[in-house]
Design a protein around this motif. Structure first.
Motif, PDB file in Angstrom:
ATOM      1  N   MET A   1      -0.513  34.861  19.972  1.00 20.07           N
ATOM      2  CA  MET A   1      -1.190  35.836  19.122  1.00 20.07           C
ATOM      3  C   MET A   1      -2.676  35.814  19.448  1.00 20.07           C
ATOM      4  SD  MET A   1       0.516  35.822  15.335  1.00 20.07           S
ATOM      5  CE  MET A   1       2.119  36.586  15.102  1.00 20.07           C
ATOM      6  N   PRO A   2      -3.065  36.434  20.556  1.00 17.74           N
ATOM      7  CA  PRO A   2      -4.465  36.377  20.999  1.00 17.74           C
ATOM      8  C   PRO A   2      -5.451  36.957  19.989  1.00 17.74           C
ATOM      9  CG  PRO A   2      -3.210  38.019  22.239  1.00 17.74           C
ATOM     10  CD  PRO A   2      -2.215  37.228  21.456  1.00 17.74           C
ATOM     11  N   GLU A   3      -4.964  37.774  19.061  1.00 20.38           N
ATOM     12  CA  GLU A   3      -5.866  38.327  18.038  1.00 20.38           C
ATOM     13  C   GLU A   3      -6.463  37.206  17.182  1.00 20.38           C
ATOM     14  OE1 GLU A   3      -2.265  41.169  18.285  1.00 20.38           O
ATOM     15  OE2 GLU A   3      -2.674  39.020  18.431  1.00 20.38           O
ATOM     16  N   LEU A   4      -5.741  36.079  17.059  1.00 22.89           N
ATOM     17  CA  LEU A   4      -6.223  34.953  16.260  1.00 22.89           C
ATOM     18  C   LEU A   4      -6.853  33.857  17.116  1.00 22.89           C
ATOM     19  CD1 LEU A   4      -3.276  34.520  13.708  1.00 22.89           C
ATOM     20  CD2 LEU A   4      -5.398  35.824  13.449  1.00 22.89           C
ATOM     21  N   GLY A   5      -6.826  34.020  18.428  1.00 23.74           N
ATOM     22  CA  GLY A   5      -7.422  33.015  19.299  1.00 23.74           C
ATOM     23  C   GLY A   5      -6.448  32.529  20.352  1.00 23.74           C
ATOM     24  N   GLU A   6      -6.927  31.572  21.130  1.00 21.49           N
ATOM     25  CA  GLU A   6      -6.130  31.064  22.254  1.00 21.49           C
ATOM     26  C   GLU A   6      -5.067  30.067  21.807  1.00 21.49           C
ATOM     27  OE1 GLU A   6      -6.879  28.849  26.589  1.00 21.49           O
ATOM     28  OE2 GLU A   6      -8.569  29.352  25.269  1.00 21.49           O
ATOM     29  N   HIS A   7      -5.323  29.363  20.699  1.00 28.29           N
ATOM     30  CA  HIS A   7      -4.405  28.312  20.262  1.00 28.29           C
ATOM     31  C   HIS A   7      -3.913  28.631  18.847  1.00 28.29           C
ATOM     32  CE1 HIS A   7      -5.612  26.062  23.791  1.00 28.29           C
ATOM     33  NE2 HIS A   7      -6.867  26.276  23.453  1.00 28.29           N
ATOM     34  N   VAL A   8      -2.769  29.284  18.773  1.00 28.78           N
ATOM     35  CA  VAL A   8      -2.180  29.705  17.502  1.00 28.78           C
ATOM     36  C   VAL A   8      -0.836  29.003  17.351  1.00 28.78           C
ATOM     37  CG1 VAL A   8      -1.408  31.659  16.106  1.00 28.78           C
ATOM     38  CG2 VAL A   8      -3.333  31.929  17.688  1.00 28.78           C
ATOM     39  N   LEU A   9      -0.601  28.406  16.185  1.00 30.64           N
ATOM     40  CA  LEU A   9       0.589  27.594  15.965  1.00 30.64           C
ATOM     41  C   LEU A   9       1.331  28.056  14.716  1.00 30.64           C
ATOM     42  CD1 LEU A   9      -1.109  24.090  16.414  1.00 30.64           C
ATOM     43  CD2 LEU A   9      -0.229  25.604  18.211  1.00 30.64           C
ATOM     44  N   TYR A  10       2.653  27.895  14.749  1.00 30.68           N
ATOM     45  CA  TYR A  10       3.477  28.107  13.566  1.00 30.68           C
ATOM     46  C   TYR A  10       3.943  26.745  13.072  1.00 30.68           C
ATOM     47  CZ  TYR A  10       7.556  29.151  10.682  1.00 30.68           C
ATOM     48  OH  TYR A  10       8.459  29.194   9.653  1.00 30.68           O
ATOM     49  N   VAL A  11       3.844  26.520  11.754  1.00 31.70           N
ATOM     50  CA  VAL A  11       4.181  25.225  11.159  1.00 31.70           C
ATOM     51  C   VAL A  11       5.222  25.434  10.063  1.00 31.70           C
ATOM     52  CG1 VAL A  11       3.273  23.162  10.041  1.00 31.70           C
ATOM     53  CG2 VAL A  11       1.821  24.467  11.600  1.00 31.70           C
ATOM     54  N   GLU A  12       6.256  24.579  10.080  1.00 30.70           N
ATOM     55  CA  GLU A  12       7.313  24.677   9.082  1.00 30.70           C
ATOM     56  C   GLU A  12       7.640  23.278   8.560  1.00 30.70           C
ATOM     57  OE1 GLU A  12      10.495  27.705   9.673  1.00 30.70           O
ATOM     58  OE2 GLU A  12      11.825  25.945   9.682  1.00 30.70           O
ATOM     59  N   GLN A  13       7.596  23.117   7.231  1.00 29.46           N
ATOM     60  CA  GLN A  13       7.938  21.845   6.598  1.00 29.46           C
ATOM     61  C   GLN A  13       9.103  22.058   5.640  1.00 29.46           C
ATOM     62  OE1 GLN A  13       3.379  20.758   5.929  1.00 29.46           O
ATOM     63  NE2 GLN A  13       4.716  19.145   5.147  1.00 29.46           N
ATOM     64  N   ALA A  14      10.045  21.091   5.648  1.00 26.66           N
ATOM     65  CA  ALA A  14      11.218  21.198   4.779  1.00 26.66           C
ATOM     66  C   ALA A  14      11.721  19.807   4.450  1.00 26.66           C
ATOM     67  CB  ALA A  14      12.322  21.996   5.470  1.00 26.66           C
ATOM     68  N   LEU A  15      12.346  19.671   3.293  1.00 27.17           N
ATOM     69  CA  LEU A  15      13.085  18.453   3.010  1.00 27.17           C
ATOM     70  C   LEU A  15      14.183  18.315   4.065  1.00 27.17           C
ATOM     71  CD1 LEU A  15      13.463  18.702  -0.870  1.00 27.17           C
ATOM     72  CD2 LEU A  15      11.969  17.147   0.389  1.00 27.17           C
ATOM     73  N   MET A  16      14.426  17.101   4.509  1.00 25.10           N
ATOM     74  CA  MET A  16      15.397  16.914   5.580  1.00 25.10           C
ATOM     75  C   MET A  16      16.803  17.294   5.148  1.00 25.10           C
ATOM     76  SD  MET A  16      13.860  13.521   7.465  1.00 25.10           S
ATOM     77  CE  MET A  16      14.926  13.695   8.892  1.00 25.10           C
ATOM     78  N   GLU A  17      17.052  17.353   3.839  1.00 25.88           N
ATOM     79  CA  GLU A  17      18.318  17.859   3.305  1.00 25.88           C
ATOM     80  C   GLU A  17      18.014  18.821   2.160  1.00 25.88           C
ATOM     81  OE1 GLU A  17      21.263  17.495   4.464  1.00 25.88           O
ATOM     82  OE2 GLU A  17      20.797  15.995   5.999  1.00 25.88           O
TER      83      GLU A  17
END
Length: 215
Positions: free
Chosen positions: A69-85
């Motif tokens: 997503m170059p509109e937000l810059g060169e280093h753009v990340l998606y992060v997802e956190q969840a309970l393991m169950e």
């Protein structure tokens, strides 16, 4: 004969003084601070080990991948956190934009998604995000400022401008990144300094379960 020897001596001195271009070119490039911070954030982590030794901490999975997503810059990340169950019901989904600052630190800006449900499992195929950069909303004041350390980064939010809907007047995040783990301590506070929510015994410790990529 004497002049010939003198000329050879001067030539030898000149050769010693001129650096070898091939040696200069072979020197490794220093990794940019934003690229390095993004690399330490990317991967698969979980807090399973901590939950076994400290039952008040939940076993949580954390997955981070790169987005184009170059509109937000060169280093753009998606992060997802969840309970393991269950692992397919994340409680936090964010987009990070990692940029370099003039003072040698990296800033990780935080963005919320227009529809969290559409993005579940995005790291399985990050080439096709179900949202555009223009649909994201930046959480102003919630950016994390990361300073390089001997084995990664450490840093936190700054000030009291990070709004929270979980209680209290503002949220605070402290982060430590090393080659083997990610530590995250998210808390809410009242303006008088009293803690409103979040872990009280220290940060969540997420052990890296995937290899740290090379620079």
């Amino acid at each position: 004969m004497r002049f010939a020897l003198l000329a050879l001596a001067l030539l030898a001195c000149k050769d010693d003084a001129v650096p070898d271009d091939s040696a200069v070119d072979s020197q490794p490039e220093v990794e940019a601070v934003d690229a390095a911070a993004a690399r330490y954030l990317i991967g698969e982590f979980d807090s399973q080990d901590q939950s076994q030794s400290q039952p008040s901490y939940y076993p949580i999975s954390l997955v981070t991948c790169r987005l184009d997503m170059p509109e937000l810059g060169e280093h753009v990340l998606y992060v997802e956190q969840a309970l393991m169950e269950p692992p397919d019901d994340p409680y936090r989904q964010r987009v990070y934009g990692v940029t370099a600052l003039d003072d040698g630190r990296a800033l990780t800006a935080i963005y919320t998604l227009p529809d969290n449900g559409d993005a579940i499992g995005l790291c399985d195929d990050p080439s096709a995000p179900p949202f555009a950069a223009g649909e994201l909303s930046e959480k102003v004041g919630c950016g994390v400022y990361l300073s390089p350390t001997d084995d990664g980064f450490e840093g936190s939010t700054e000030g009291t401008d990070c709004q929270t809907n979980l209680g209290g007047d503002y949220a605070s995040s402290e982060v430590t990144l090393t080659s083997g783990r990610l530590e995250s301590w998210d808390r809410g506070f009242y303006l008088d300094g009293q803690q409103a929510w979040g872990a009280t015994e220290g940060p969540y410790v997420f052990v890296r379960r995937s290899a740290l990529s090379e620079p």
